[in-house]
Design a protein around this motif. Structure first.
Motif, mmCIF file in Angstrom:
data_model
loop_
_atom_site.group_PDB
_atom_site.id
_atom_site.type_symbol
_atom_site.label_atom_id
_atom_site.label_comp_id
_atom_site.label_asym_id
_atom_site.label_seq_id
_atom_site.Cartn_x
_atom_site.Cartn_y
_atom_site.Cartn_z
ATOM 1 N N ALA A 22 0.835 -1.203 0.000
ATOM 2 C CA ALA A 22 0.000 0.000 0.000
ATOM 3 C C ALA A 22 0.870 1.253 0.000
ATOM 4 O O ALA A 22 0.612 2.198 -0.742
ATOM 5 C CB ALA A 22 -0.948 0.000 1.199
ATOM 6 N N SER A 23 1.913 1.252 0.826
ATOM 7 C CA SER A 23 2.824 2.400 0.878
ATOM 8 C C SER A 23 3.535 2.599 -0.457
ATOM 9 O O SER A 23 3.677 3.729 -0.918
ATOM 10 C CB SER A 23 3.854 2.204 1.990
ATOM 11 N N GLU A 28 4.662 5.549 -5.252
ATOM 12 C CA GLU A 28 5.067 5.450 -6.657
ATOM 13 C C GLU A 28 3.937 5.754 -7.634
ATOM 14 O O GLU A 28 4.194 5.962 -8.823
ATOM 15 C CB GLU A 28 5.606 4.051 -6.928
ATOM 16 N N GLN A 29 2.674 5.737 -7.146
ATOM 17 C CA GLN A 29 1.507 5.946 -8.004
ATOM 18 C C GLN A 29 1.491 4.955 -9.161
ATOM 19 O O GLN A 29 1.069 5.281 -10.280
ATOM 20 C CB GLN A 29 1.460 7.386 -8.523
ATOM 21 N N GLU A 30 1.939 3.734 -8.877
ATOM 22 C CA GLU A 30 2.006 2.690 -9.897
ATOM 23 C C GLU A 30 2.106 1.348 -9.187
ATOM 24 O O GLU A 30 2.760 1.225 -8.162
ATOM 25 C CB GLU A 30 3.241 2.918 -10.775
ATOM 26 N N ASN A 31 1.463 0.329 -9.751
ATOM 27 C CA ASN A 31 1.589 -1.029 -9.231
ATOM 28 C C ASN A 31 2.606 -1.749 -10.108
ATOM 29 O O ASN A 31 2.249 -2.427 -11.071
ATOM 30 C CB ASN A 31 0.231 -1.743 -9.261
ATOM 31 N N ALA A 45 -7.058 7.382 -3.205
ATOM 32 C CA ALA A 45 -6.540 7.127 -1.859
ATOM 33 C C ALA A 45 -6.198 5.641 -1.759
ATOM 34 O O ALA A 45 -6.939 4.793 -2.257
ATOM 35 C CB ALA A 45 -7.580 7.501 -0.818
ATOM 36 N N ILE A 46 -5.082 5.333 -1.115
ATOM 37 C CA ILE A 46 -4.630 3.957 -0.977
ATOM 38 C C ILE A 46 -4.312 3.707 0.490
ATOM 39 O O ILE A 46 -3.582 4.485 1.106
ATOM 40 C CB ILE A 46 -3.384 3.693 -1.848
ATOM 41 N N THR A 47 -4.854 2.613 1.037
ATOM 42 C CA THR A 47 -4.627 2.314 2.444
ATOM 43 C C THR A 47 -4.621 0.809 2.688
ATOM 44 O O THR A 47 -5.227 0.054 1.916
ATOM 45 C CB THR A 47 -5.694 2.975 3.335
ATOM 46 N N ALA A 48 -3.978 0.409 3.767
ATOM 47 C CA ALA A 48 -4.018 -0.980 4.211
ATOM 48 C C ALA A 48 -4.978 -1.130 5.390
ATOM 49 O O ALA A 48 -5.147 -2.222 5.916
ATOM 50 C CB ALA A 48 -2.611 -1.455 4.598
ATOM 51 N N ASP A 49 -5.615 -0.040 5.789
ATOM 52 C CA ASP A 49 -6.550 -0.029 6.916
ATOM 53 C C ASP A 49 -7.970 -0.193 6.374
ATOM 54 O O ASP A 49 -8.565 0.752 5.868
ATOM 55 C CB ASP A 49 -6.399 1.285 7.677
ATOM 56 N N LEU A 50 -8.520 -1.393 6.498
ATOM 57 C CA LEU A 50 -9.842 -1.678 5.945
ATOM 58 C C LEU A 50 -10.920 -0.801 6.571
ATOM 59 O O LEU A 50 -11.796 -0.288 5.871
ATOM 60 C CB LEU A 50 -10.195 -3.156 6.118
ATOM 61 N N ALA A 51 -10.860 -0.602 7.875
ATOM 62 C CA ALA A 51 -11.865 0.230 8.550
ATOM 63 C C ALA A 51 -11.852 1.652 7.996
ATOM 64 O O ALA A 51 -12.906 2.248 7.762
ATOM 65 C CB ALA A 51 -11.625 0.239 10.054
#
Length: 66
Positions: A22-23, A28-31, A45-51
C-alpha cells in the motif's frame, strides 16, 4: 477498477491487504508488480486499513484479480 472510477472523478479508496505494498503504491503511483507502466491517479486514496477504507463509503466494490 479503482483507477477508472478515480479518473471519472469519483472519490475512491483502494484497500490493499499488505501495508508495505500500500505504501509503495501510494508513493510510486504505480503497481509495478502487477501493472507496470499504468499510472494511478493522485486523487486515488490507498490504504491498508480496511476500517478507514470503508468508513465513509456509500458503495463498496469488491474486485478480485484473475
Amino acid at each position: 477498477m479503482a483507477r477508472l472510477l478515480a479518473r471519472k472523478g469519483e472519490h475512491v479508496c483502494l484497500w490493499v491487504r499488505d501495508s508495505v505494498q500500500a505504501s509503495a503504491l501510494a508513493c510510486e503511483q504505480e503497481n509495478r508488480k502487477y501493472l507496470p507502466g499504468v499510472r494511478l491517479p493522485r486523487r486515488l486514496a490507498i490504504t491498508a486499513d480496511l476500517a478507514a477504507a470503508v468508513a465513509s463509503a456509500e458503495v463498496l466494490v469488491f474486485a478480485v484479480p484473475s
